[in-house]
Design a protein around this motif. Structure first.
Motif, PDB file in Angstrom:
ATOM      1  N   SER B 269       0.839  -1.187   0.000  1.00 18.46           N
ATOM      2  CA  SER B 269       0.000   0.000   0.000  1.00 18.46           C
ATOM      3  C   SER B 269       0.879   1.243   0.000  1.00 18.46           C
ATOM      4  O   SER B 269       1.946   1.283   0.618  1.00 18.46           O
ATOM      5  CB  SER B 269      -0.906  -0.001   1.221  1.00 18.46           C
ATOM      6  OG  SER B 269      -0.211   0.496   2.317  1.00 18.46           O
ATOM      7  N   GLN B 270       0.439   2.253  -0.756  1.00 17.47           N
ATOM      8  CA  GLN B 270       1.268   3.440  -0.921  1.00 17.47           C
ATOM      9  C   GLN B 270       1.510   4.192   0.389  1.00 17.47           C
ATOM     10  O   GLN B 270       2.625   4.664   0.607  1.00 17.47           O
ATOM     11  CB  GLN B 270       0.656   4.358  -1.977  1.00 17.47           C
ATOM     12  CG  GLN B 270       1.653   5.377  -2.448  1.00 17.47           C
ATOM     13  CD  GLN B 270       1.176   6.170  -3.623  1.00 17.47           C
ATOM     14  OE1 GLN B 270       0.560   5.623  -4.523  1.00 17.47           O
ATOM     15  NE2 GLN B 270       1.447   7.450  -3.613  1.00 17.47           N
ATOM     16  N   PRO B 271       0.534   4.293   1.296  1.00 16.95           N
ATOM     17  CA  PRO B 271       0.835   4.976   2.567  1.00 16.95           C
ATOM     18  C   PRO B 271       1.987   4.347   3.329  1.00 16.95           C
ATOM     19  O   PRO B 271       2.801   5.072   3.905  1.00 16.95           O
ATOM     20  CB  PRO B 271      -0.481   4.842   3.343  1.00 16.95           C
ATOM     21  CG  PRO B 271      -1.512   4.742   2.303  1.00 16.95           C
ATOM     22  CD  PRO B 271      -0.898   4.031   1.162  1.00 16.95           C
ATOM     23  N   ILE B 272       2.091   3.010   3.266  1.00 16.57           N
ATOM     24  CA  ILE B 272       3.207   2.372   3.978  1.00 16.57           C
ATOM     25  C   ILE B 272       4.530   2.745   3.323  1.00 16.57           C
ATOM     26  O   ILE B 272       5.521   3.019   3.993  1.00 16.57           O
ATOM     27  CB  ILE B 272       3.006   0.845   4.008  1.00 16.57           C
ATOM     28  CG1 ILE B 272       1.835   0.522   4.926  1.00 16.57           C
ATOM     29  CG2 ILE B 272       4.261   0.136   4.478  1.00 16.57           C
ATOM     30  CD1 ILE B 272       1.540  -0.944   5.042  1.00 16.57           C
ATOM     31  N   VAL B 273       4.532   2.780   1.975  1.00 22.70           N
ATOM     32  CA  VAL B 273       5.754   3.172   1.269  1.00 22.70           C
ATOM     33  C   VAL B 273       6.145   4.592   1.667  1.00 22.70           C
ATOM     34  O   VAL B 273       7.318   4.888   1.921  1.00 22.70           O
ATOM     35  CB  VAL B 273       5.551   3.072  -0.255  1.00 22.70           C
ATOM     36  CG1 VAL B 273       6.769   3.571  -0.982  1.00 22.70           C
ATOM     37  CG2 VAL B 273       5.268   1.646  -0.654  1.00 22.70           C
TER      38      VAL B 273
END
Lengths: 107, 354, 125
Positions: B269-273
């Motif tokens: 997921s992009q928020p984790i990245v």
């Protein structure tokens, strides 16, 4: 024994080098895209493979041999797939193979 | 004049000749490719040539004994940069305009600058000379003392992470900033993208490439494993956080190319990245702060443990982890944003036509 | 040392630096003469790589090996340029990506990435 290994390895290296050169000539001389990727396929798979086998015969220790074997396996896996993807992309974007050359200049 | 040249008379010995030959051939190839890039109008071909240029310069770095650099250049120059440029031209158009902005004037400027620079090189110490000024100052200290001071064989890693840790911290912050800037420029509203029709079309094209999907699925775990090996073996062989980060990102990018961006976004997921992008820089900075609080200088790892060498090992491990984290997540973030922008535009065009 | 040998020494001793200058000027020419923004970014990449080649060439020592300490090796190449260039490459790709992102945004606002047309739109008349 050493001399035999050296000679066999040299034969493999020379053969691999020769195939690489023919692949290069093929890219320049072949008439259309699909025959050209055949030439690069030969260079990638057979040329590089023979050179790697030639090098394997000369390794000083086992670790290097294992690394070379892994490189060979990777080459054997990835290059045909790359060639396949290239050909498929070309076919999809509408490049049709040259089935019969109109004049005999090229080739 | 020759006394100024720090001259080791560059006689061509037999063991040297083959290296010299490879050197000259590779560099001449680079020049040919550069001229071809100038001449070509088709940006697709130009980008492919730029990828070859990157790979050739990586081979050149190997012959120059710079294995760490070659590693990085091969994965960046031939891999990620080619990919980003291709994604860009798919949005901005494939052909360039043929009109030039005052080409004769530009040619004159280039020619004059080039001649002056060539004149300047005539006073350079010869290539490969062991008595050149660059070889006499800081480098001998690193080569002779790094084993006793840092205790790891790869001098490049000890200079990168320990002697010049502060520089590297700056570089990591630059990468982080660039990643955030790309994200700010290309961010698209994820809520808007709920067009199942496009998703289905994308998924079906991805399903068609069965062979590519199969081999990619087989290779990706090995690429990830290799990235981890490069990350943690960087103390003993060529490798380290920068290379490992780029290789790790390359595996994820390969996944999202073959299986579609939406599938990749579901996996990572992009928020984790985004969180990891900042966490890497934070980890790096915290190591510095901890060493400050323990009574040493900023990024002085000797104080991190009772034994200075163990402290150095711990410090290098942590900051390499921070570097790897930031580099990998910035590269993934950049690719996600580029590719997300492209999907978004295709979606808009699709809406306009229907 | 006779004159011919001297020339050969200068040629092989400075060849790398000459190539660097040529590559740098090719990149410079693309940046100032071409109007397409993507091409300009590629020109910058060529320029950048020529600087990398310059640094790495300077760090090379005849008969040296890669700077990873090992027994029975006494001559190493200079590790310092390697450190500088290693980080510069990754910073380079991050900044290139930023440039490409800007080009995409310019294309979206102006509909083109050709410098001349953009300038014409900015200063009409």
């Amino acid at each position: 024994m050493d001399i035999v290994i050296a000679v066999v390895s040299a034969i493999f290296l020379l053969l691999g080098g020769f195939l690489c050169v023919t692949g290069g000539v093929g890219i320049l001389r072949f008439p259309d895209f699909y025959t050209r990727i055949h030439a690069t396929g030969v260079t990638d798979t057979l040329g590089a493979g023979l050179i790697l086998i030639g090098l394997m015969l000369q390794v000083p220790d086992v670790l290097v041999l294992v690394k070379l074997v892994i490189i060979l396996l990777m080459t054997l896996f990835i290059n045909p797939v790359a060639t396949h993807a290239l050909a498929q992309a070309a076919l999809k974007s509408g490049l049709s193979p040259l089935l019969q050359s109109k004049n005999h200049k090229g080739g | 004049m020759d006394s100024l040249r720090f001259c080791n008379p560059k006689t061509i010995k037999e063991d040297n000749a083959i290296e010299l030959l490879i050197d000259i051939v590779l560099l001449s190839f680079l020049v040919c490719i550069a001229f071809a890039i100038v001449r070509m109008k088709d940006l697709f071909a130009v980008i492919m040539l730029a990828g070859m240029y990157g790979l050739l310069s990586a081979s050149f770095f190997v012959t120059m004994d710079a294995v760490d650099v070659a590693f990085t250049e091969a994965s960046v120059g031939a891999g990620i940069s080619t990919l980003l440029m291709l994604t860009t031209i798919s949005m901005t158009g494939r052909y360039e305009n043929t009109t030039r902005h005052r080409p004769m004037l530009a040619l004159v400027v280039v020619f004059v600058t080039g001649s002056l620079l060539i004149y300047g090189t005539l006073d350079m110490p010869y290539f490969g000379s062991a008595q050149a000024p660059i070889q006499l100052h800081v480098a001998p200290h690193y080569i002779n003392n790094s084993m006793s001071e840092i205790g790891i064989p790869n001098i490049v890693t000890s200079a990168l992470a320990s002697y010049r840790g502060f520089d590297t911290f700056g570089e990591v912050v630059v990468i982080f900033t660039a990643g955030v800037a790309v994200w700010a420029l290309l961010m698209v509203n994820v809520q808007r993208r709920k067009n199942t029709e496009i998703d289905d079309a994308n998924n079906s094209t991805h399903e068609q490439h069965f062979i590519v999907r199969f081999v990619a699925k087989m290779l990706i775990p090995f690429i990830l494993l290799f990235a981890l090996y490069v990350q943690f073996h960087g103390d003993y062989g060529p490798g380290g956080g920068f290379q490992a980060g780029v290789i790790f990102a390359a595996a994820i990018i390969l996944y999202s190319m073959v299986f579609g961006l939406n599938t990749a976004r579901r996996v990572i997921s992009q928020p984790i990245v985004q969180l990891l992008t900042a966490a890497g820089v934070l980890l790096y900075g915290s190591v510095g702060i901890v060493s400050l609080l323990s009574g040493g200088n900023f990024l002085d790892y000797n104080v991190l443990s009772a034994d200075p060498i163990a402290g150095q090992h711990l410090g290098i491990l942590l900051i390499e982890l921070g570097v790897g984290c930031t580099v990998a997540s910035v590269m993934i973030l950049i690719y996600f944003n580029f590719s997300g922008r492209k999907n978004d535009r295709e979606l808009e065009e699709h809406k306009e036509t229907t | 040392m006779d004159a011919g040998n001297d020339w050969a020494a200068a040629f092989f001793g400075l060849y790398n630096y000459w190539i660097v200058v040529v590559l740098m000027m090719v990149g410079f020419y693309i940046v100032i003469a071409h109007g397409n923004l993507i091409k300009k970014i590629i020109g910058l990449t060529i320029f950048q790589t020529s600087v990398f080649i310059y640094y790495i060439s300077m760090g090379n020592v005849d008969g040296g090996t890669a700077p990873i300490l090992a027994d029975n090796i006494s001559q190493y190449s200079n590790p310092l340029p390697h450190v500088l260039i290693l980080t510069a490459i990754v910073v380079g790709i991050a900044t290139t990506a930023l440039g490409l992102a800007l080009a995409i945004r310019i294309k979206e606002s102006y509909g083109t990435i050709e410098e001349e047309i953009i300038q014409g739109m900015d200063n009409p008349g």
